[in-house]
Design an enzyme around this catalytic site. Structure first.
Site, PDB file in Angstrom:
ATOM      1  N   ASP A 186      -4.901  -6.173   5.216  1.00  0.00           N
ATOM      2  CA  ASP A 186      -5.946  -7.012   5.820  1.00  0.00           C
ATOM      3  C   ASP A 186      -5.968  -8.414   5.223  1.00  0.00           C
ATOM      4  O   ASP A 186      -6.496  -9.339   5.820  1.00  0.00           O
ATOM      5  CB  ASP A 186      -7.314  -6.353   5.628  1.00  0.00           C
ATOM      6  CG  ASP A 186      -7.452  -5.113   6.511  1.00  0.00           C
ATOM      7  OD1 ASP A 186      -6.847  -5.094   7.597  1.00  0.00           O
ATOM      8  OD2 ASP A 186      -8.144  -4.160   6.102  1.00  0.00           O
ATOM      9  N   LYS A 236     -13.841   1.158  15.900  1.00  0.00           N
ATOM     10  CA  LYS A 236     -12.540   0.483  16.061  1.00  0.00           C
ATOM     11  C   LYS A 236     -12.037   0.569  17.497  1.00  0.00           C
ATOM     12  O   LYS A 236     -11.392  -0.362  17.985  1.00  0.00           O
ATOM     13  CB  LYS A 236     -11.506   1.068  15.080  1.00  0.00           C
ATOM     14  CG  LYS A 236     -11.715   0.576  13.660  1.00  0.00           C
ATOM     15  CD  LYS A 236     -10.798   1.221  12.637  1.00  0.00           C
ATOM     16  CE  LYS A 236     -11.285   0.862  11.223  1.00  0.00           C
ATOM     17  NZ  LYS A 236     -10.557   1.533  10.161  1.00  0.00           N
ATOM     18  N   LYS A 257       8.630 -17.504  -9.758  1.00  0.00           N
ATOM     19  CA  LYS A 257       8.029 -16.353 -10.428  1.00  0.00           C
ATOM     20  C   LYS A 257       6.888 -16.828 -11.328  1.00  0.00           C
ATOM     21  O   LYS A 257       7.077 -17.764 -12.122  1.00  0.00           O
ATOM     22  CB  LYS A 257       9.105 -15.631 -11.247  1.00  0.00           C
ATOM     23  CG  LYS A 257       8.600 -14.364 -11.871  1.00  0.00           C
ATOM     24  CD  LYS A 257       9.672 -13.680 -12.697  1.00  0.00           C
ATOM     25  CE  LYS A 257       9.018 -12.615 -13.548  1.00  0.00           C
ATOM     26  NZ  LYS A 257       9.765 -12.294 -14.732  1.00  0.00           N
ATOM     27  N   ASN A 292       0.846  -1.198   0.000  1.00  0.00           N
ATOM     28  CA  ASN A 292       0.000   0.000   0.000  1.00  0.00           C
ATOM     29  C   ASN A 292       0.881   1.247   0.000  1.00  0.00           C
ATOM     30  O   ASN A 292       2.103   1.149   0.018  1.00  0.00           O
ATOM     31  CB  ASN A 292      -0.972  -0.025   1.181  1.00  0.00           C
ATOM     32  CG  ASN A 292      -0.255  -0.054   2.517  1.00  0.00           C
ATOM     33  OD1 ASN A 292       0.499   0.866   2.855  1.00  0.00           O
ATOM     34  ND2 ASN A 292      -0.460  -1.123   3.272  1.00  0.00           N
TER      35      ASN A 292
END
Ligand code: CTP
Length: 398
Positions: free
Chosen positions: A280, A338, A290, A211
């Site tokens: 997540d 949360k 590969k 990310n």
């Protein structure tokens, strides 16, 4: 001014017109009980005499590495070892550039390279020199390494123009130094665990799912906690940033390895701040080789990663637990959810869709929400300064 009593301050004076103000800084430090040792660069001696600083500080003044042997220049890093702080007033663009390159061509730069003491510097120069991208790049390099800048003031400059680059008043410089020492004691004895950056979830030996997290927020928190005297452990996903000086950094890649590292440290820590952007999901069948390109679609099956923070919430004993919530909608509702779900004491919520907030920016816009439902919204600020704001709130909770 009790904070400064018996503190050994090495005052570096460089060659700018504001050097004369360093005389008053030395005087005020000494009056407050500090032991002051002055190092002047060659340039500084064009503005103020060595004798002035010797009289004001009550100690020999160092102007060269090659001069007569006095109490301090017997060994050229003696002052670096002795210092509780190295304070540079004023810091010229030249000194900042040399320091950012790691040069050591005079006694001041040598001391800066050799010292383990905190370094505080007050840039003062012409506005254009200060705002020049080269100077700004050098400044951010030094600040990222943990140097503490006293920002220059704006106003009339000796070069005849109005602008940023003025040395702050000596009284304010001494107040900064005093606050610094007060702050560094504020987290002494506490062990803080910070997680930072994103995780990489492997697909095959060369590819991963990641990310956009840079690690800037987490690294800033780790650096600030260290500055405040805490023992700091930084568990970091892949990041281009240099780990802060004096912080034990554990580099991991995947969420599973972050979990392992965090759980191993958890029992002995007092505060956990989970700034990391943990994936997540992970790839179910990671290929040993590969994956070769084929004509048909490639389908990756993802399975859930453990929620590390939730696990910490379940195991919580004495620890203060702080999470982050990166959201693009219903910020407060999701963040509050949360707090409950993960048994947190505080959550730092940010809307990552706003400009100036979130991933891979130098600034952030955050809301600090505590377990009792209190919400505090902070204006956009640098991640460095928000790190301090966050730690102030965490310490209030304890
Ligand atoms: N977190 C964690 N382990 C995970 C996922 C998240 O420890 N597997 C932590 C993050 O470090 C952060 C907090 O939980 O402090 C919230 O992360 P975030 O991604 O905003 O929330 P999630 O719980 O993953 O929920 P969602 O992605 O649905 O918003």
């Amino acid at each position: 001014m009790a904070m400064l009593k018996d503190k050994k301050i090495v005052l570096g004076v460089t060659g700018g017109i504001a050097a004369y103000k360093a005389v008053e800084v030395a005087s005020r430090l000494r009056k407050a009980g500090a032991e002051v040792h002055v190092i002047m660069t060659k340039g500084a001696t064009n503005f103020v005499t060595e004798l002035t600083f010797r009289e004001i500080s009550g100690n020999p003044v160092t102007t060269t590495m090659w001069g007569e042997v006095t109490q301090w220049n017997v060994e050229h890093i003696a002052l670096a070892n002795l210092a509780d702080m190295v304070l540079i007033v004023p810091a010229t663009a030249n000194l900042i550039a040399k320091a950012a390159c790691g040069m050591a061509d005079d006694m001041l730069t040598t001391t800066l390279l050799a010292t383990k003491a905190p370094i505080v510097y007050a840039p003062a120069m012409n506005s254009n020199m200060y705002t020049n991208p080269l100077t700004q790049e050098n400044i951010s390099k030094l600040n990222n390494l943990g140097w503490n800048m006293i920002p220059p003031a704006s106003g009339h400059l000796a070069c005849g123009i109005n602008g940023v680059g003025r040395l702050p008043e000596p009284v304010d410089i001494v107040a900064f130094v005093e606050n610094y020492f007060a702050k560094t004691a504020s987290m002494a004895g506490l062990k803080v665990l910070v997680t930072a950056a994103g995780t990489y979830e492997p697909i095959d030996p060369v590819r991963y799912i990641g990310n956009r997290s840079s690690g800037k927020m987490g690294y800033a928190i780790a650096r600030e906690a260290k500055k405040r005297g805490a023992e700091v452990i930084l568990v970091s996903g892949p990041s281009a940033l240099t780990p802060p000086e004096g912080v034990r950094t554990i580099k991991i890649e995947s969420a599973s390895s972050m979990r392992e590292a965090v759980l191993a440290e958890y029992p002995s820590v007092d505060i956990v701040i989970k700034a990391a952007a943990v994936a997540d999901y992970r790839v179910k069948n990671v290929s040993d080789h590969k994956i070769k390109k084929k004509d048909e679609e490639l389908v990756l099956h993802l399975e859930k990663n453990p929620d590390i923070l939730k696990e910490l919430g379940e195991l919580k004993q004495k620890q203060t637990l702080v999470g982050f919530a990166a959201e693009t909608q219903k910020l407060i509702d999701y963040a509050k959810e949360k707090i409950q779900k993960k048994n947190l004491d505080m959550i730092i919520a940010n809307d990552v869709s706003k400009p100036g907030a979130g991933f891979n920016t130098d600034t952030n816009i955050i809301k600090i929400i505590t377990r009792d439902g209190n919400i505090e919204e902070l204006p956009m600020a640098s991640k460095d300064s928000l790190a301090g704001e966050i730690l102030d709130r965490v310490m209030k909770l304890r």
